[in-house]
Design an enzyme around this catalytic site. Structure first.
Site, PDB file in Angstrom:
ATOM      1  CD  GLN A 142      -1.674  -3.343   8.956  1.00 34.18           C
ATOM      2  OE1 GLN A 142      -0.663  -2.870   9.464  1.00 34.18           O
ATOM      3  NE2 GLN A 142      -1.767  -3.589   7.662  1.00 34.18           N
ATOM      4  CG  ASP A 168       0.460   4.954   4.067  1.00 33.93           C
ATOM      5  OD1 ASP A 168      -0.351   4.025   3.903  1.00 33.93           O
ATOM      6  OD2 ASP A 168       1.695   4.773   4.191  1.00 33.93           O
ATOM      7  CD  GLU A 169      -0.235   2.864   8.408  1.00 29.27           C
ATOM      8  OE1 GLU A 169      -1.205   2.198   8.843  1.00 29.27           O
ATOM      9  OE2 GLU A 169       0.922   2.421   8.360  1.00 29.27           O
ATOM     10  NE  ARG A 184       3.693  -4.479  11.038  1.00 25.60           N
ATOM     11  CZ  ARG A 184       3.242  -4.009   9.882  1.00 25.60           C
ATOM     12  NH1 ARG A 184       3.911  -3.118   9.210  1.00 25.60           N
ATOM     13  NH2 ARG A 184       2.115  -4.457   9.371  1.00 25.60           N
ATOM     14  CE  LYS A 228      -2.125  -1.178   3.785  1.00 27.67           C
ATOM     15  NZ  LYS A 228      -1.566  -2.527   3.957  1.00 27.67           N
ATOM     16  CB  THR A 229       3.588   2.350   2.239  1.00 26.48           C
ATOM     17  OG1 THR A 229       2.762   2.172   3.394  1.00 26.48           O
ATOM     18  CG2 THR A 229       4.432   3.590   2.421  1.00 26.48           C
TER      19      THR A 229
END
Ligand code: ATP
Ligand code: MG
Length: 638
Positions: free
Chosen positions: A253, A222-223, A599, A36-37
């Site tokens: 998330q 983002d996020e 992660r 995504k990032t």
């Protein structure tokens, strides 16, 4: 500059689609590690490469300053120096820039001060005292949480008062109203204000809103799952006309519910822009199959979620390692042994490894064990550099210079270093300033008149001179470093530190030296104060080269490591005790667990202790329910 071909080459077809999409708002909703990032960054690069947008007409929002820095340097590599004109920052920083230019339109001074959490808390404590609210009955943190929650839903103190019911809410209402009036009087804003006031500004001044709508032809966030209502509102307001809005996120998330984050914003986004194009990314590029299977198994226990299909083409990888420790010290020794072994046998760098825990207090045992093994480590974000007393004191001097209306900072410096001004004198000065409708700092020259004893009056007059000299220096263009050095000498602050016990004095002098050198990087006082106020725990990730990183899972969001240790996998620790009986909270804890697991690129360790020191007593515990949600065949006991 890279070519379009090079840019698109490394992307899969869904990612490419997201980068190339044009003509309607875009929502990329996808699991962890699916790029995504990367897509967001590539999309910006593509817009600029194609001449669709100039760097200066892009507004890109990331969750931390650190993430913004990383994205910026990646884009500079791809596009060159023009990227410097791009607004790429957190919501808070973007709002500060908007407010600096326009605050005067809205009754704040241009040089308004930003209060960080510690400042806000001091102000709340002060107000509690004035209103005779017992801080043991209603803790300042509880007030801050409640006020913050109200602000993140755009509930101002007047509306809060109208709907307050019951004694707790009525007290909050009183404190909230005082707090807000005080902030305004001091020309100060807390973090939530930065967002809320910006929305208010846009609502009250349509010409200002139009200007920014016109400037930011493309908005990317983002996020998105961790935006709160005000942030969502900002995005919708700015994007409403041109509708070139792209947001990416992962509902699984969302871990900042306690700060007002609301996954529903993703749904709201679809509602606000009915022609939104939704793209799912399904391939994970970060982790081994075992790790992904583990993450998918755990998160599938959340009921309130839309299942998704996240897969990887990478190898199975090592199993998930579980260690059941006798207590937290045994657990910590296991971690440090394993870190050592991985460094030796797998040729990994310490910086490839991270240890995550639920709460900061858990780092102590780990630190001891790592020290014993001689392993370099860094604890991320536990005590902010800018929260240290001497650093805060000196910054308060600068804050008063930048904004004389800032009475909270004036209070902080009035007797630091000690100059014989006690509580009684302080009260007299506050009273005098109030009666004469002047700033607290401006009352210092009138201490005698205010009824302060002789010694204190002289000291305060001296302080007033120092501050007015500093203000002059600032006007004449002396940078913050020079202001700090002058303040240190003339106030006697340096001397007062030297007088402390040797060990104490040394560590404080080091912090002061660090502060002065950091100030040297800024030409403008205002810029420095802003940076200081907006640094968050997650920005503390600089300087981790060659070290094992220790951090809470919250801070780990968006990051990746070869090796992840999740310690304290005990019921009551993680999931946290206060969440266990609340299904909604429990699902948030599980999302946090999902964030932690995902992660890891290759090695994942989960550790549990049968007994551990918790809140001052030895408590026995059972393994976290999250561990039992992992299929047995993926786990190997060590
Ligand atoms: P998170 O949900 O944790 O924020 P994300 O969806 O933002 O993750 P990224 O951080 O963008 O994912 O990407 C995860 C990793 O996968 C990164 O190391 C990235 O470089 C890599 N990656 C992403 N897309 C590809 C691709 N098409 N080919 C190879 N590697 C990729
Ligand atoms: Mg990401």
């Amino acid at each position: 500059m890279i070519t379009e071909e090079e840019l698109l080459d490394g992307l899969n077809s869904a990612q490419r689609e997201a980068v190339l999409h044009k003509g309607s708002p875009l929502l990329v909703i996808a699991g962890a590690g699916s790029g995504k990032t990367r897509v967001l960054t590539s999309r910006i690069a593509h817009l600029v490469l194609e001449g669709e947008a100039r760097a200066s007409s892009v507004l890109a929002i990331t969750f931390t300053n650190k993430a913004a820095d990383e994205m910026r340097s990646r884009l500079i590599d791809m596009l060159g120096d023009e990227v410097r004109y791009m607004w790429m920052s957190t919501f808070h920083s973007a709002c500060v820039r908007i407010l600096r230019t326009n605050a005067e339109r809205f009754g704040y001074s241009k040089s308004f001060t930003i209060y960080d959490t510690q400042d806000s808390r001091r102000l709340i404590e002060q107000i509690e005292k004035e209103l005779n609210v017992d801080p043991k009955k209603i803790r300042p943190q509880a007030l801050m949480r409640e006020i913050g929650a109200a602000k993140s839903e755009m509930v101002d103190f007047e509306s809060y008062r109208d709907r307050a019911s019951g004694p707790f809410e009525r007290t909050v209402s009183e404190v909230y109203s005082q707090y807000q009036q005080r902030l305004k009087q001091f020309s100060a804003m807390d973090f939530d204000d930065l967002l809320m006031v910006t929305v208010n500004l846009f609502e009250a001044c349509p010409d200002v809103l139009d200007m920014y709508r016109d400037r930011f032809q493309h908005i990317l966030v983002d996020e998105y799952q961790d935006t709160n209502q005000v942030q969502n509102r900002l995005v919708l307001m700015l994007g409403e006309v041109h509708r070139n809005v792209c947001v990416v996120g992962d509902a699984d998330q969302s871990i900042y519910m306690f700060r007002g984050a609301d996954v529903r914003n993703i749904l709201e986004f679809e509602k606000a822009f009915p022609d939104v194009r939704v793209i799912a990314l399904e391939q994970n590029y970060r982790s081994t199959r075992n790790i992904l299977d583990t993450a998918n198994a755990v998160i599938s226990n959340n009921r309130s979620r839309i299942p998704k299909n996240l897969w990887t083409s990478s190898d199975t990888g090592p199993p998930i390692f579980r260690y059941r420790a006798n207590d937290e010290n045994d657990e910590a020794r296991f971690v440090s042994r394993e870190v050592k072994r991985l460094a030796d046998q797998e040729a990994l760098f310490y910086s490839d490894m991270a240890v995550f825990y639920r709460t900061n207090a858990q780092s102590r045992a780990l630190e001891e064990a790592l020290v014993m093994e001689g392993i370099p480590y860094k604890v991320i974000g536990s005590t902010r550099f800018y929260d240290r007393r001497e650093v805060k004191d000196l910054i308060a001097y600068l804050m008063v210079v930048a904004n004389p209306a800032d009475d909270l900072s004036a209070r902080r410096i009035i007797n630091s270093p000690k100059r014989g001004v006690g509580e009684a004198t302080l009260a007299k000065m506050v009273e005098y300033a109030k009666a004469n409708r002047i700033n607290l700092v401006d009352s210092f020259l009138h201490a005698t008149e205010a009824g302060a004893p002789k010694k204190a009056s002289e000291a305060l007059a001296e302080l007033a001179f120092i501050i007015s000299d500093l203000a002059k220096m600032n006007d004449d263009g002396a940078g913050p470093a020079q202001l700090l050095s002058t303040a240190l000498e003339r106030t006697g602050y340096r001397e007062s530190i030297k007088a402390l016990e040797a060990h104490e004095a040394q560590s404080r002098m080091e912090n002061i030296a660090e502060l002065v050198s950091m100030a040297g990087r800024f030409g403008e006082l205002q810029d420095m104060l802003e940076t200081v106020a907006l640094v968050s725990d997650a920005d503390d990730l600089y300087g981790i080269e060659g070290k094992v990183s220790l951090m809470t899972i919250h801070i780990a969001k968006g990051l990746e490591f070869e090796v992840v240790f999740m310690v304290g996998m005990d019921d009551g620790v993680f999931p946290h005790m206060r969440s266990i009986d609340d299904p909604v909270q429990l699902e948030e804890e599980r999302r946090l667990c999902y964030v932690g697991i995902t992660r890891s690129k290759r090695w994942l360790y989960l550790t549990h202790a049968w007994e551990r020191m918790l809140w001052g007593a030895y408590t026995s515990s059972i393994p976290s329910r999250f561990i039992s949600e992992i299929p047995d065949e993926l786990v190997r006991d060590l």
